[in-house]
Enzyme design. Sequence first.
Site, PDB file in Angstrom:
ATOM      1  N   ASN A  39       7.350  -0.609 -11.094  1.00  0.00           N
ATOM      2  CA  ASN A  39       8.314   0.266 -11.762  1.00  0.00           C
ATOM      3  C   ASN A  39       9.640  -0.458 -11.932  1.00  0.00           C
ATOM      4  O   ASN A  39      10.068  -1.236 -11.066  1.00  0.00           O
ATOM      5  CB  ASN A  39       8.487   1.588 -11.008  1.00  0.00           C
ATOM      6  N   GLU A  41      13.453   0.593 -12.952  1.00  0.00           N
ATOM      7  CA  GLU A  41      14.339   1.732 -13.207  1.00  0.00           C
ATOM      8  C   GLU A  41      15.544   1.331 -14.036  1.00  0.00           C
ATOM      9  O   GLU A  41      15.928   0.164 -14.099  1.00  0.00           O
ATOM     10  CB  GLU A  41      14.780   2.342 -11.877  1.00  0.00           C
ATOM     11  N   CYS A  50       7.245   3.206 -15.453  1.00  0.00           N
ATOM     12  CA  CYS A  50       6.378   3.285 -14.281  1.00  0.00           C
ATOM     13  C   CYS A  50       5.564   2.004 -14.116  1.00  0.00           C
ATOM     14  O   CYS A  50       5.265   1.303 -15.095  1.00  0.00           O
ATOM     15  CB  CYS A  50       5.395   4.442 -14.416  1.00  0.00           C
ATOM     16  N   GLU A  52       2.381   1.710 -13.371  1.00  0.00           N
ATOM     17  CA  GLU A  52       1.061   1.770 -14.003  1.00  0.00           C
ATOM     18  C   GLU A  52       1.151   1.443 -15.490  1.00  0.00           C
ATOM     19  O   GLU A  52       0.347   0.664 -16.017  1.00  0.00           O
ATOM     20  CB  GLU A  52       0.445   3.166 -13.836  1.00  0.00           C
ATOM     21  N   CYS A  89       1.735   9.472 -12.419  1.00  0.00           N
ATOM     22  CA  CYS A  89       2.403  10.634 -13.018  1.00  0.00           C
ATOM     23  C   CYS A  89       1.626  11.083 -14.265  1.00  0.00           C
ATOM     24  O   CYS A  89       0.700  10.398 -14.730  1.00  0.00           O
ATOM     25  CB  CYS A  89       3.849  10.289 -13.376  1.00  0.00           C
ATOM     26  N   CYS A  92       1.495   8.554 -17.157  1.00  0.00           N
ATOM     27  CA  CYS A  92       0.593   7.428 -16.882  1.00  0.00           C
ATOM     28  C   CYS A  92      -0.867   7.865 -16.979  1.00  0.00           C
ATOM     29  O   CYS A  92      -1.716   7.116 -17.463  1.00  0.00           O
ATOM     30  CB  CYS A  92       0.893   6.834 -15.513  1.00  0.00           C
TER      31      CYS A  92
HETATM   32  N1  THU Z   1       6.812   5.953 -10.496  1.00  0.00           N
HETATM   33  C1  THU Z   1       5.853   5.066 -10.868  1.00  0.00           C
HETATM   34  O1  THU Z   1       6.127   3.863 -11.049  1.00  0.00           O
HETATM   35  N2  THU Z   1       4.591   5.509 -11.033  1.00  0.00           N
HETATM   36  C2  THU Z   1       4.203   6.805 -10.858  1.00  0.00           C
HETATM   37  O2  THU Z   1       3.082   7.157 -11.196  1.00  0.00           O
HETATM   38  C3  THU Z   1       5.133   7.760 -10.248  1.00  0.00           C
HETATM   39  C4  THU Z   1       6.565   7.366 -10.322  1.00  0.00           C
HETATM   40  C5  THU Z   1       8.180   5.472 -10.292  1.00  0.00           C
HETATM   41  C6  THU Z   1       9.148   5.905 -11.352  1.00  0.00           C
HETATM   42  C7  THU Z   1      10.455   5.835 -10.602  1.00  0.00           C
HETATM   43  O3  THU Z   1      10.955   4.512 -10.672  1.00  0.00           O
HETATM   44  C8  THU Z   1      10.084   6.123  -9.161  1.00  0.00           C
HETATM   45  O4  THU Z   1       8.677   5.956  -9.083  1.00  0.00           O
HETATM   46  C9  THU Z   1      10.448   7.515  -8.697  1.00  0.00           C
HETATM   47  O5  THU Z   1       9.967   8.470  -9.576  1.00  0.00           O
END
Ligand code: THU
Length: 133
Positions: A39, A41, A50, A52, A89, A92
Amino acid sequence: MNYFNELKTLLDCSSAPYSGFNVASIVVTKNGAVFKGVNVESAAYPTTNCAERNALQTAITEGTKSGEIQEVHVLARNAEKTLVKAYPCGSCRQVIAELSANEAMVFCYVSATEFTTHSIAELLPNAFLGAEL
Ligand code: THU
């Protein structure tokens, strides 16, 4: 194959200065090719990507065709630096379903020996795969 060790190392590449929640993902194609994602941000929060989807998009960028994604492996670490299980999520799940012809298996780890496996059809029932478009 178990990707826990690779995922744990990959967590340190995650860029999550706002949530402190690191996520690493490895996707495997039908040909056995392996692609990584973390991920990333953004200060403009919705711009965050994300792990994935970064792995999936890299697979496509490197020549994987839609429908060829076979496995998606996921490991997360919270702000207290504890490894925790994270499921993909909703966004994804949609992309996993589309890029695997709704057939991918998702592996969610806590440790090398503790992980659960889920079909994408279980995680996203009645997926919209675009055939109606
Ligand atoms: N996140 C992911 O990378 N994958 C997911 O399936 C759930 C959430 C990340 C996004 C963000 O940077 C952090 O987790 C908190 O939501």
